[in-house]
Design a protein around this motif. Structure first.
Motif, PDB file in Angstrom:
ATOM      1  N   ASP A  62       0.818  -1.225   0.000  1.00  0.00           N
ATOM      2  CA  ASP A  62       0.000   0.000   0.000  1.00  0.00           C
ATOM      3  C   ASP A  62       0.851   1.274   0.000  1.00  0.00           C
ATOM      4  O   ASP A  62       0.528   2.248   0.681  1.00  0.00           O
ATOM      5  CB  ASP A  62      -0.962   0.001   1.201  1.00  0.00           C
ATOM      6  N   TRP A  63       1.904   1.269  -0.771  1.00  0.00           N
ATOM      7  CA  TRP A  63       2.841   2.388  -0.778  1.00  0.00           C
ATOM      8  C   TRP A  63       2.237   3.693  -1.292  1.00  0.00           C
ATOM      9  O   TRP A  63       2.796   4.762  -1.076  1.00  0.00           O
ATOM     10  CB  TRP A  63       4.103   2.036  -1.565  1.00  0.00           C
ATOM     11  N   GLY A  70       0.807   9.323   9.019  1.00  0.00           N
ATOM     12  CA  GLY A  70       0.793  10.439   8.082  1.00  0.00           C
ATOM     13  C   GLY A  70       1.891  10.382   7.034  1.00  0.00           C
ATOM     14  O   GLY A  70       2.095  11.336   6.280  1.00  0.00           O
ATOM     15  N   ILE A  71       2.584   9.272   6.974  1.00  0.00           N
ATOM     16  CA  ILE A  71       3.710   9.121   6.044  1.00  0.00           C
ATOM     17  C   ILE A  71       3.409   8.018   5.041  1.00  0.00           C
ATOM     18  O   ILE A  71       2.864   6.972   5.401  1.00  0.00           O
ATOM     19  CB  ILE A  71       5.004   8.803   6.830  1.00  0.00           C
ATOM     20  N   LEU A  72       3.798   8.259   3.803  1.00  0.00           N
ATOM     21  CA  LEU A  72       3.651   7.232   2.773  1.00  0.00           C
ATOM     22  C   LEU A  72       4.666   6.116   3.009  1.00  0.00           C
ATOM     23  O   LEU A  72       5.833   6.394   3.316  1.00  0.00           O
ATOM     24  CB  LEU A  72       3.881   7.828   1.381  1.00  0.00           C
ATOM     25  N   PRO A  73       4.270   4.867   2.845  1.00  0.00           N
ATOM     26  CA  PRO A  73       5.232   3.758   2.933  1.00  0.00           C
ATOM     27  C   PRO A  73       6.275   3.864   1.816  1.00  0.00           C
ATOM     28  O   PRO A  73       6.084   4.578   0.830  1.00  0.00           O
ATOM     29  CB  PRO A  73       4.364   2.515   2.746  1.00  0.00           C
ATOM     30  N   ALA A  74       7.357   3.134   1.972  1.00  0.00           N
ATOM     31  CA  ALA A  74       8.440   3.152   0.984  1.00  0.00           C
ATOM     32  C   ALA A  74       7.948   2.591  -0.348  1.00  0.00           C
ATOM     33  O   ALA A  74       7.408   1.485  -0.400  1.00  0.00           O
ATOM     34  CB  ALA A  74       9.624   2.342   1.498  1.00  0.00           C
ATOM     35  N   PRO A  75       8.161   3.340  -1.428  1.00  0.00           N
ATOM     36  CA  PRO A  75       7.703   2.877  -2.742  1.00  0.00           C
ATOM     37  C   PRO A  75       8.653   1.834  -3.320  1.00  0.00           C
ATOM     38  O   PRO A  75       9.808   1.725  -2.902  1.00  0.00           O
ATOM     39  CB  PRO A  75       7.751   4.148  -3.586  1.00  0.00           C
ATOM     40  N   PRO A  76       8.161   1.090  -4.312  1.00  0.00           N
ATOM     41  CA  PRO A  76       9.059   0.166  -5.002  1.00  0.00           C
ATOM     42  C   PRO A  76      10.051   0.937  -5.863  1.00  0.00           C
ATOM     43  O   PRO A  76       9.778   2.051  -6.311  1.00  0.00           O
ATOM     44  CB  PRO A  76       8.114  -0.668  -5.874  1.00  0.00           C
ATOM     45  N   HIS A  77      11.213   0.351  -6.054  1.00  0.00           N
ATOM     46  CA  HIS A  77      12.209   0.938  -6.953  1.00  0.00           C
ATOM     47  C   HIS A  77      12.287   0.168  -8.267  1.00  0.00           C
ATOM     48  O   HIS A  77      13.126   0.472  -9.110  1.00  0.00           O
ATOM     49  CB  HIS A  77      13.583   0.977  -6.289  1.00  0.00           C
ATOM     50  N   ASP A  78      11.426  -0.818  -8.440  1.00  0.00           N
ATOM     51  CA  ASP A  78      11.376  -1.505  -9.728  1.00  0.00           C
ATOM     52  C   ASP A  78      10.528  -0.676 -10.691  1.00  0.00           C
ATOM     53  O   ASP A  78      10.137   0.453 -10.380  1.00  0.00           O
ATOM     54  CB  ASP A  78      10.857  -2.945  -9.562  1.00  0.00           C
ATOM     55  N   GLY A  99      14.088  12.655   2.258  1.00  0.00           N
ATOM     56  CA  GLY A  99      12.950  13.184   1.507  1.00  0.00           C
ATOM     57  C   GLY A  99      12.516  14.578   1.927  1.00  0.00           C
ATOM     58  O   GLY A  99      12.360  15.468   1.086  1.00  0.00           O
ATOM     59  N   ALA A 100      12.328  14.790   3.207  1.00  0.00           N
ATOM     60  CA  ALA A 100      11.835  16.086   3.679  1.00  0.00           C
ATOM     61  C   ALA A 100      12.801  17.209   3.330  1.00  0.00           C
ATOM     62  O   ALA A 100      12.393  18.269   2.844  1.00  0.00           O
ATOM     63  CB  ALA A 100      11.578  16.038   5.178  1.00  0.00           C
ATOM     64  N   GLU A 101      14.103  16.990   3.563  1.00  0.00           N
ATOM     65  CA  GLU A 101      15.105  18.025   3.284  1.00  0.00           C
ATOM     66  C   GLU A 101      15.244  18.285   1.790  1.00  0.00           C
ATOM     67  O   GLU A 101      15.332  19.434   1.356  1.00  0.00           O
ATOM     68  CB  GLU A 101      16.461  17.643   3.882  1.00  0.00           C
ATOM     69  N   ALA A 102      15.272  17.231   0.990  1.00  0.00           N
ATOM     70  CA  ALA A 102      15.403  17.411  -0.462  1.00  0.00           C
ATOM     71  C   ALA A 102      14.223  18.204  -1.011  1.00  0.00           C
ATOM     72  O   ALA A 102      14.407  19.102  -1.843  1.00  0.00           O
ATOM     73  CB  ALA A 102      15.514  16.053  -1.155  1.00  0.00           C
ATOM     74  N   LEU A 103      13.029  17.888  -0.547  1.00  0.00           N
ATOM     75  CA  LEU A 103      11.851  18.612  -1.028  1.00  0.00           C
ATOM     76  C   LEU A 103      11.785  20.021  -0.462  1.00  0.00           C
ATOM     77  O   LEU A 103      11.359  20.954  -1.149  1.00  0.00           O
ATOM     78  CB  LEU A 103      10.587  17.822  -0.699  1.00  0.00           C
ATOM     79  N   ALA A 104      12.216  20.207   0.782  1.00  0.00           N
ATOM     80  CA  ALA A 104      12.232  21.550   1.381  1.00  0.00           C
ATOM     81  C   ALA A 104      13.119  22.492   0.567  1.00  0.00           C
ATOM     82  O   ALA A 104      12.805  23.669   0.405  1.00  0.00           O
ATOM     83  CB  ALA A 104      12.706  21.474   2.828  1.00  0.00           C
ATOM     84  N   ARG A 105      14.220  21.973   0.043  1.00  0.00           N
ATOM     85  CA  ARG A 105      15.119  22.790  -0.787  1.00  0.00           C
ATOM     86  C   ARG A 105      14.463  23.219  -2.087  1.00  0.00           C
ATOM     87  O   ARG A 105      14.935  24.127  -2.757  1.00  0.00           O
ATOM     88  CB  ARG A 105      16.422  22.048  -1.068  1.00  0.00           C
ATOM     89  N   SER A 112       8.151  13.074   5.020  1.00  0.00           N
ATOM     90  CA  SER A 112       8.662  11.904   4.316  1.00  0.00           C
ATOM     91  C   SER A 112       9.293  10.930   5.299  1.00  0.00           C
ATOM     92  O   SER A 112       9.926  11.339   6.270  1.00  0.00           O
ATOM     93  CB  SER A 112       9.725  12.349   3.297  1.00  0.00           C
ATOM     94  N   GLY A 113       9.121   9.667   5.020  1.00  0.00           N
ATOM     95  CA  GLY A 113       9.758   8.639   5.830  1.00  0.00           C
ATOM     96  C   GLY A 113      11.171   8.314   5.370  1.00  0.00           C
ATOM     97  O   GLY A 113      11.879   7.550   6.023  1.00  0.00           O
ATOM     98  N   MET A 114      11.607   8.920   4.270  1.00  0.00           N
ATOM     99  CA  MET A 114      12.933   8.633   3.722  1.00  0.00           C
ATOM    100  C   MET A 114      13.995   9.398   4.492  1.00  0.00           C
ATOM    101  O   MET A 114      14.034  10.624   4.453  1.00  0.00           O
ATOM    102  CB  MET A 114      12.976   9.029   2.241  1.00  0.00           C
ATOM    103  N   PRO A 115      14.867   8.673   5.205  1.00  0.00           N
ATOM    104  CA  PRO A 115      15.954   9.359   5.915  1.00  0.00           C
ATOM    105  C   PRO A 115      17.067   9.732   4.935  1.00  0.00           C
ATOM    106  O   PRO A 115      17.157   9.189   3.841  1.00  0.00           O
ATOM    107  CB  PRO A 115      16.445   8.287   6.898  1.00  0.00           C
ATOM    108  N   GLY A 116      17.899  10.644   5.346  1.00  0.00           N
ATOM    109  CA  GLY A 116      19.078  10.984   4.559  1.00  0.00           C
ATOM    110  C   GLY A 116      20.219  10.038   4.901  1.00  0.00           C
ATOM    111  O   GLY A 116      20.393   9.658   6.058  1.00  0.00           O
ATOM    112  N   PHE A 117      20.987   9.657   3.897  1.00  0.00           N
ATOM    113  CA  PHE A 117      22.107   8.744   4.101  1.00  0.00           C
ATOM    114  C   PHE A 117      23.459   9.409   3.872  1.00  0.00           C
ATOM    115  O   PHE A 117      24.482   8.740   3.779  1.00  0.00           O
ATOM    116  CB  PHE A 117      21.964   7.523   3.178  1.00  0.00           C
TER     117      PHE A 117
END
Length: 158
Positions: A62-63, A70-78, A99-105, A112-117
């Motif tokens: 259910d991505w 309130g956060i979208l699940p991780a989407p597929p990368h295929d 995700g949040a920082e990239a979009l904020a820029r 976003s549930g995507m952390p920065g690496f």
């Protein structure tokens, strides 16, 4: 005596201009595919990405639906996901910054549930992961994504 000096100066200028035009710009150097390592990218994907995006790039169930947090699940990368809809630089920033920082820029406020690496992976490792992911897509998705990336680079160069 002046004529040979002028001709020599013009020759030096023309040679210098020709050499300068062959030096790659920073964006060309940064995106050079010759330094990509798909084997390393696949291993790094398994180590850092598969826990959320799936061992087979299938994403979470259910991505497309926002979860109770309130956060979208991780989407597929295929090819069934939307990763291939984004340019190389957008995917790189999303992975490095989160995700949040990239979009904020970009002026977008998004939870976003995507952390920065960026503190765990080098730029090269991030590029290898993204190269591995894109290497799994069918030709159509790879072509669309490559065109999007190329168009963005061309716009930045102008």
């Amino acid at each position: 005596m002046r004529k040979p000096l002028i001709l020599f100066s013009l020759l030096v200028f023309a040679l210098g201009t020709a050499i300068w035009s062959m030096v790659p710009s920073p964006t060309q150097t940064a995106s050079a595919e010759q330094s990509l390592d798909l084997v390393e990218g696949k291993q790094q994907y398994q180590d850092y990405c598969a826990s959320c995006h799936g061992a087979n790039l299938e994403g979470q169930p259910d991505w497309r639906s926002v979860g109770p947090d309130g956060i979208l699940p991780a989407p597929p990368h295929d090819e069934t996901g939307h990763t291939w809809h984004h340019s190389d630089s957008a995917l790189f920033d999303y992975t490095k910054l989160g995700g949040a920082e990239a979009l904020a820029r970009q002026g977008v406020d998004f939870q976003s549930g995507m952390p920065g690496f960026g503190d765990q992976l080098t730029d090269s490792e991030i590029r290898n992961i993204l190269a591995f992911i894109s290497s799994t897509w069918p030709d159509r998705q790879r072509d669309v994504q490559a065109t999007r990336s190329s168009t963005e680079r061309d716009q930045l160069d102008n």
